[in-house]
Design a protein around this motif. Structure first.
Motif, PDB file in Angstrom:
ATOM      1  N   UNK A   1      45.382  28.398  46.539  1.00  0.00           N
ATOM      2  CA  UNK A   1      44.732  29.399  47.378  1.00  0.00           C
ATOM      3  C   UNK A   1      45.170  30.809  46.997  1.00  0.00           C
ATOM      4  N   UNK A   2      46.307  30.927  46.315  1.00  0.00           N
ATOM      5  CA  UNK A   2      46.789  32.249  45.911  1.00  0.00           C
ATOM      6  C   UNK A   2      45.847  32.931  44.923  1.00  0.00           C
ATOM      7  N   UNK A   3      44.883  32.206  44.375  1.00  0.00           N
ATOM      8  CA  UNK A   3      43.902  32.823  43.473  1.00  0.00           C
ATOM      9  C   UNK A   3      42.941  33.737  44.230  1.00  0.00           C
ATOM     10  N   UNK A   4      42.939  33.652  45.568  1.00  0.00           N
ATOM     11  CA  UNK A   4      42.056  34.481  46.389  1.00  0.00           C
ATOM     12  C   UNK A   4      42.748  35.794  46.752  1.00  0.00           C
ATOM     13  N   UNK A   5      41.976  36.856  46.875  1.00  0.00           N
ATOM     14  CA  UNK A   5      42.514  38.118  47.357  1.00  0.00           C
ATOM     15  C   UNK A   5      42.895  37.994  48.837  1.00  0.00           C
ATOM     16  N   UNK A   6      44.034  38.570  49.196  1.00  0.00           N
ATOM     17  CA  UNK A   6      44.502  38.583  50.587  1.00  0.00           C
ATOM     18  C   UNK A   6      44.588  37.175  51.184  1.00  0.00           C
ATOM     19  N   UNK A   7      45.011  36.218  50.358  1.00  0.00           N
ATOM     20  CA  UNK A   7      45.019  34.825  50.821  1.00  0.00           C
ATOM     21  C   UNK A   7      45.997  34.609  51.985  1.00  0.00           C
ATOM     22  N   UNK A   8      47.014  35.466  52.119  1.00  0.00           N
ATOM     23  CA  UNK A   8      47.970  35.301  53.220  1.00  0.00           C
ATOM     24  C   UNK A   8      47.274  35.437  54.576  1.00  0.00           C
ATOM     25  N   UNK A   9      46.214  36.234  54.628  1.00  0.00           N
ATOM     26  CA  UNK A   9      45.512  36.430  55.899  1.00  0.00           C
ATOM     27  C   UNK A   9      44.805  35.167  56.376  1.00  0.00           C
ATOM     28  N   UNK A  10      44.615  34.197  55.470  1.00  0.00           N
ATOM     29  CA  UNK A  10      43.920  32.954  55.835  1.00  0.00           C
ATOM     30  C   UNK A  10      44.819  32.004  56.616  1.00  0.00           C
ATOM     31  N   UNK A  11      46.141  32.219  56.571  1.00  0.00           N
ATOM     32  CA  UNK A  11      47.057  31.417  57.369  1.00  0.00           C
ATOM     33  C   UNK A  11      47.508  30.084  56.816  1.00  0.00           C
ATOM     34  N   UNK A  12      47.341  29.779  55.499  1.00  0.00           N
ATOM     35  CA  UNK A  12      47.773  28.470  55.018  1.00  0.00           C
ATOM     36  C   UNK A  12      49.292  28.388  54.876  1.00  0.00           C
ATOM     37  N   UNK A  13      49.807  27.186  54.890  1.00  0.00           N
ATOM     38  CA  UNK A  13      51.211  26.948  54.587  1.00  0.00           C
ATOM     39  C   UNK A  13      51.481  27.358  53.141  1.00  0.00           C
ATOM     40  N   UNK A  14      52.673  27.842  52.877  1.00  0.00           N
ATOM     41  CA  UNK A  14      53.019  28.274  51.512  1.00  0.00           C
ATOM     42  C   UNK A  14      52.926  27.131  50.508  1.00  0.00           C
ATOM     43  N   UNK A  15      53.003  25.891  51.000  1.00  0.00           N
ATOM     44  CA  UNK A  15      52.858  24.733  50.122  1.00  0.00           C
ATOM     45  C   UNK A  15      51.527  24.755  49.387  1.00  0.00           C
ATOM     46  N   UNK A  16      50.502  25.329  50.033  1.00  0.00           N
ATOM     47  CA  UNK A  16      49.159  25.294  49.470  1.00  0.00           C
ATOM     48  C   UNK A  16      48.835  26.500  48.595  1.00  0.00           C
ATOM     49  N   UNK A  17      49.711  27.475  48.554  1.00  0.00           N
ATOM     50  CA  UNK A  17      49.350  28.702  47.840  1.00  0.00           C
ATOM     51  C   UNK A  17      49.212  28.484  46.341  1.00  0.00           C
ATOM     52  N   UNK A  18      50.017  27.601  45.780  1.00  0.00           N
ATOM     53  CA  UNK A  18      49.957  27.347  44.340  1.00  0.00           C
ATOM     54  C   UNK A  18      49.473  25.934  44.016  1.00  0.00           C
ATOM     55  N   UNK A  19      49.488  25.048  45.008  1.00  0.00           N
ATOM     56  CA  UNK A  19      49.191  23.639  44.752  1.00  0.00           C
ATOM     57  C   UNK A  19      47.689  23.383  44.663  1.00  0.00           C
TER      58      UNK A  19
END
Length: 510
Positions: free
Chosen positions: A151-169
């Protein structure tokens, strides 16, 4: 109770047809469970997961509710109390009904709807996986491959609220669920709250499929359909994990069970298609395909027919998955994503605890802790796969549902991480095998209580300046105390957890 035909109407079955007419005051337990869900809903407004990009985060009501430590603790109490009150209501419902043959399955449908409805309109509880679903849907909308990109491939992905586990997985979900994620994001127009409601609708569809399948499979296997519904779709673990937490396992399980129903009714190709759709949600249900082949082969089939049916099953399912893969352009990208080893583990997972312990011991002696820990996890995975294969290949063609339940159990219990929602699959399968009075029913009760407590105390969302340790301590203390009260002190329910559990239902009129 006379059984209707496979295509008959539930309304044709004599017996209790409304909640108010439940025998021995069962309606009291139903409304107690509804109050429990309402309590969790209200508490979820204060400690449920709210993304920083939510349109509600600047609403004064939610700011006041989440910024005040006292109100945060009150919301935590409402959630924990409601969750265990729901368990007690579930237990008391069975005690008060006693004879399930006098209750129509339609009544259990209504009870499930009542207990789920309040949780449709609160923030996600105990998990923020739904925000990962939204992020993966946005990856699809952006034309990116979720099996390659986090999910980190998206701009401002932190605003979406996912767990950090999903940011690169990469996503471990099947291609059908990617389309559902994309469709929800498109329909919601980027609004997180609308997307959450839509994903809850998807979860509710999964529960509805489970309910329909449980009735049909229960009758096929000679089980009381109403009691089997009570064991499954009305179970607090189903309500909490599928509706409150919004896990896609509800749709996965519903499609799988409907596929099994088609298989036992002789519609084998339809069964393979439905199970393949389930695989398209979460690929773990690949385990069910060989058992569909065995049902297709029939009782006492020789190895030649078994192999032919397995080949037909694999061919149909593989062809469908290849077609979907071609349509998405991702092909079988979910296979490597599915087999990617994770670093997470949980203390009640045997191989998870063993891996962590072995790694810690090796680290004391300056050894390769990570290598040893991963080796233990690998051994667990191999043991699970071998055990599942054994249940598929053993000679007899009978007791297929039991063997499938044991195969899924082998995969789950040998994993390093056992999530509470994984247990709902196993509970559904064993309910369809038949949970009789005695130790099996007591085990069912204990599993429900244990994993409800695990869910209630796992994840709560509070602002950074409010001590999460204190909030979680309140949740743990209240949940454990209420669970102990149900099992050890409450004179109405404690009888269910002792050696005389079969007599527990005589307390229904007290």
């Amino acid at each position: 109770m006379p059984e209707p035909s496979a295509g008959g109407s539930l309304s044709a079955v004599p017996g209790v047809g409304t909640i108010a007419a439940l025998p021995r005051g069962g309606a009291v337990a139903v409304w107690q469970g509804t109050a429990a869900s309402l309590s969790m809903m209200l508490g979820g407004l204060g400690v449920g997961w709210m993304a920083s990009g939510s349109s509600l985060i600047r609403v004064p009501f939610f700011i006041a509710l989440r910024d005040n430590p006292v109100l945060v603790v009150v919301c935590t109490v409402l959630v924990a109390f409601g969750g265990l009150l729901l368990v007690r209501a579930w237990l008391r419902l069975e005690q008060r009904v006693g004879d399930w043959s006098a209750v129509r399955p339609a009544v259990l449908f209504r009870i499930a709807a009542l207990w789920c409805a309040p949780l449709m309109v609160t923030f996600p509880l105990f998990s923020r996986d739904v925000y990962a679903y939204i992020g993966q849907g946005r990856l699809m909308m952006a034309g990116l491959d979720p099996y390659v990109n986090g999910i980190s491939a998206l701009n401002n992905y932190h605003n979406l609220g996912p767990d950090s586990l999903w940011t690169e997985a990469p996503t471990p979900y099947g291609p059908l669920f990617l389309w559902i994620e994309q469709g929800v994001v498109w329909l919601s127009g980027g609004n997180l709250e609308i997307a959450i409601v839509l994903f809850r609708v998807v979860a509710a569809v999964g529960i509805a499929l489970c309910a329909v399948a449980v009735v049909g499979l229960g009758r096929h296997y000679g089980l009381d359909p109403s009691r089997t519904l009570w064991l499954t779709v009305v179970n607090p673990l189903f309500v909490i994990n599928f509706i409150a937490s919004i896990h896609n396992d509800g749709l996965m399980l519903g499609l799988l069970l409907v596929g099994l129903l088609a298989a036992v009714r002789g519609r084998h190709v339809v069964a393979v298609v439905l199970v393949t759709l389930s695989i398209g949600i979460k690929p773990i249900t690949l385990i069910a395909l060989p058992f569909i082949g065995l049902i297709w082969a029939g009782r006492n089939a020789g190895w030649g027919r078994k192999i032919a049916c397995w080949a037909a099953t694999a061919g149909i399912s593989g062809g469908l998955l290849a077609a979907v893969g071609a349509a998405t352009g991702f092909w079988f990208g979910w296979l490597p994503a599915m087999t990617t080893s994770g670093t997470v583990w949980i203390w009640y997972a045997p191989f998870g605890l063993l891996a962590a312990t072995a790694g810690a011991v090796v680290q004391i002696f300056s050894g390769p802790a990570d290598v040893v820990s991963e080796a233990v996890k690998t051994v667990g995975r191999v043991v699970g796969i071998v055990a599942a294969a054994w249940f598929v290949l053993r000679g007899s063609s009978d007791k297929i549902m039991l063997r499938m339940a044991l195969a899924f159990t082998a995969i789950v219990v040998t994993a390093a991480m056992i999530q509470p929602w994984y247990v709902t699959w196993l509970m559904a399968f064993f309910a369809l095998v038949g949970v009789t009075d005695g130790w099996r029913l007591r085990a069912y009760y204990l599993v429900t209580v244990f994993f409800t407590v695990i869910a209630l105390t796992d994840q709560l969302d509070v602002f950074e300046w409010i001590p999460i340790v204190i909030v979680r301590a309140v949740a743990i203390a209240l949940s454990v105390a209420f669970a102990a009260y149900i099992m050890l002190w409450d004179w109405k329910t404690r009888v269910l957890f002792g050696p005389g559990a079969a007599m527990g239902r005589v307390t229904a009129s007290r």
